[in-house]
Every structure is written in structure tokens, then in C-alpha cells.
Write a protein that holds these residues in place. Sequence first.
Motif, short mmCIF file in Angstrom:
data_model
loop_
_atom_site.label_atom_id
_atom_site.label_comp_id
_atom_site.label_asym_id
_atom_site.label_seq_id
_atom_site.Cartn_x
_atom_site.Cartn_y
_atom_site.Cartn_z
N UNK A 192 0.83 -1.21 0.00
CA UNK A 192 0.00 0.00 0.00
C UNK A 192 0.86 1.26 0.00
N UNK A 193 1.97 1.23 0.72
CA UNK A 193 2.86 2.40 0.76
C UNK A 193 3.53 2.62 -0.59
N UNK A 194 3.92 1.54 -1.26
CA UNK A 194 4.53 1.66 -2.59
C UNK A 194 3.54 2.26 -3.58
N UNK A 195 2.27 1.83 -3.49
CA UNK A 195 1.23 2.37 -4.38
C UNK A 195 1.03 3.86 -4.13
N UNK A 196 1.03 4.26 -2.85
CA UNK A 196 0.88 5.67 -2.52
C UNK A 196 2.02 6.51 -3.05
N UNK A 197 3.24 6.01 -2.91
CA UNK A 197 4.41 6.74 -3.40
C UNK A 197 4.40 6.81 -4.93
N UNK A 198 3.95 5.73 -5.58
CA UNK A 198 3.83 5.77 -7.05
C UNK A 198 2.84 6.83 -7.50
N UNK A 199 1.73 6.95 -6.76
CA UNK A 199 0.72 7.97 -7.08
C UNK A 199 1.32 9.37 -6.93
N UNK A 200 2.09 9.56 -5.87
CA UNK A 200 2.80 10.83 -5.68
C UNK A 200 3.75 11.09 -6.85
N UNK A 201 4.44 10.04 -7.29
CA UNK A 201 5.35 10.17 -8.44
C UNK A 201 4.64 10.60 -9.70
N UNK A 202 3.43 10.08 -9.92
CA UNK A 202 2.64 10.49 -11.10
C UNK A 202 2.29 11.97 -11.04
N UNK A 203 1.94 12.45 -9.85
CA UNK A 203 1.60 13.87 -9.69
C UNK A 203 2.83 14.74 -9.95
N UNK A 204 3.98 14.31 -9.46
CA UNK A 204 5.23 15.05 -9.69
C UNK A 204 5.53 15.14 -11.18
N UNK A 205 5.36 14.03 -11.89
CA UNK A 205 5.63 14.02 -13.34
C UNK A 205 4.71 14.96 -14.10
N UNK A 206 3.43 14.96 -13.71
CA UNK A 206 2.45 15.77 -14.44
C UNK A 206 2.58 17.25 -14.14
N UNK A 207 2.97 17.60 -12.93
CA UNK A 207 3.04 19.02 -12.55
C UNK A 207 4.45 19.59 -12.74
#
Length: 395
Positions: A192-207
Motif C-alpha cells: 500500500x505504501x509503494x502504491x501511494x508513493x507511485x501515485x505521488x510520483x505520477x503527480x510530480x511528473x504531471x506538474x
Amino acid sequence: MHEMQKFNSVDELVNTVRPVDPIYCIRPNSIKSACGWFKQNFPGQILYAVKTNPNEKVIKYIGESGINRFDVASIDEIKLIKKILPKAQIYYMNTVKSREHIQEAYFNHNIRDFVLDTKDELQKIIEATNGAKDLTLYIRVSISNEHAEIDLSQKFGALPSEALGLLRLAKAHAKKVGLSFHVGSQCMHPISYAKGIREVGNIIKKTKIIPDIINVGGGFPSIYPDLNPQPLENYINEIKKAFDHLKLENIPELLCEPGRALVAECGSSIVRVVLRKKQKLYINDGTYGSLFDAGVLNFVLPTRMIPNGRMTSKKLTSFSLYGPTCDSADYMKGPFVLPNNLKEGDYIEIGQLGAYSLTFRTKFNGFYSDQIFEVQDKPIMSMYEKDSSSRYLVA
């Protein structure tokens, strides 16, 4: 802060005091072990989630264990921490706050870290702090809580698509920005923590915005008879691996907000059997007292009969428990595994109650006990003390 009576063990306490009402025990050594483990293993800053157990002694021992950052949800929690540990750093991590409380936190208590998950909350923070230029603002992102025993994703968090705009807006108004998430309480799988960090990574890439801070929240589990999570090392390793995989040039500071994992083992309640009806035990504490988790959430808690001048039977029975109030919902299904010769007047220790049990107590029906003692023995079950689980009997 009044001085608590101290005993070497729960057994010594019970045989000395022979309590009529339920009593609560705090184990300072358990707090120190858990805090020490997180300080040694988590690759960042640790914030204690005050809501989990706001007892003044517990807060004091957490501070003495080297954790001086605190995740609070209210003005009263801020005042509590300021009273006990004036130099602590406090993070106001409730996503919905009144203007008055934001203003009081900023101007009266020097709070600079605030979380939000909507544009309206961001606007509120900006206006209540008079457009302050020294804020650290965290965008809380909603992620799946599929592996958690208690889902927090419905009430808190912006959808990842909404978080993009919020991060851009916060960046324009804050000195520092953070991205945070919460995997839910008592998370049973480190993925679950890895999934959360991946989601954060997606936001960083897009912004194209690298946050100053990434906060992986709480949810770190404790151990219960029916909930035996992977070793906490696996959770930390999953976080490290996912964080490294982001491959960011400017590496954000990493935060976590453990609550249950720091204090669950430190607390236990001592209850007395008032009546036995076959495999049902009527006890003097219950769902409206310190046993909320056992009643409302159906957690199975570790239990043991306390020798009190007579032998405990080697034959074990699975019991369910009823609390003292006249509400039939004051019921704890269990099963709670105890010696078969339990009867009226016997004492039972119920473990893993350092998290939330003190917070949820009420005075419903006039049943309430505020007797708290310190003990030095090991908890019935432990993620940190390798030999503690041997005290727990299995039917």
C-alpha cells in the motif's frame, strides 16, 4: 502531571490493589522500544499521531524517546503538546479546520505546517494567516485503503486529478509544499505504501513540481491474535524502494505519522468478571469504556487470566464478552481465549490497548474509571519484544 503509581508487573499490581473498577496500565518500556525502532529504521522524520493516545505520560515518554514532532488534529491537541513539550514541532494535519483554529494555531502557537485537500481549505488557510509567506502546505492525496482494517479514504484526500491543481496553487502561496497520503489504519500489506508513493510520483511528473516533503502518513500496524502483519522491516523496505524508484534530482524530506505502531503495545486494561453465563463473560469494562476496538471494530485482543491466589486451568475456552452498561451493543464477540475455570471475581488482562482505548472512553450509564498505573513487564503480544507472544494462549 500527577505521578502514577508504579509496579513491576500487572500481577503484582492486581494482587496489591485488588481493584473493584477497571484499571489501565501503561508500559514506558514498550513506548521506548517502539520509538527506538522507528528512529533506527525509518529513513526520515517521525511524527507521533497524538489522537492515538493523548495521555500526558505517554506524550512525555515519546518525547523522552527522541520523537519531538507531532501530528495533531485540533487546537486542544496543540495546547496539550505545547504544555508537555514546549519545543516540539507541531503539524496541523486535519484536512478540515475552522478559520478561527487556523488563525489561533498560526498566530498563538507558531504552527506553520498545514494540510489540505480542497481549494476552499487552501483559501481558508491563506486568509486566516493573512497571506503568510512562511507556510508549509501539504496536499493530501486519496489513495486506495484496500489493505487497511479501517478505511480513511472516503473522508479525506483529494483525487489525484484534483491534486495537480492544488499542488500548483499551494506552490504559489507556500514557502514549502508537501504531498501526503494515508494507507488507512492497521494496514496489513506493505504494498500500500509503494502504491501511494507511485501515485505521488505520477503527480510530480504531471506538474513538474518536486515537493519539498513527501509524507507517507500512518497506518503502520500492530499485532493482534487475528491480525499478524508482516515484520515492520518489510514496510520500511517497501517505502525505501518506492521512494528510490522516483529518481528525483532534489530529494524531498520523508515523513511518517505512526500512532498505533508506537503505542498499541504499551497499554492494557485489567477487568474483573462480574458474572459468567456459560461462554459469555460479563465484565466491568466494555465498548463504551476502553474496549471500543473489540466491540465496534471486532478486533480480537490478546487476553490472559491473572493468577489471584488460585490456579488457572490448562483447559482453554473461547469466550465472548459483555460490558457493564445496559446497552446490548456493549458486546465484544471475540473469541477471547481464556482458562475454562474463570468465574466471578477473577481478573483478566486485555492487551494491545495503547491505541485509541483512552481516547474513546465515555461515561455512559455512569461506568467510568480513570485509574492508570505504570508497569514494567512485557506486553502480552509484541512486534518488538520477540518473546512476548509466548504469554498469549491459543485454544
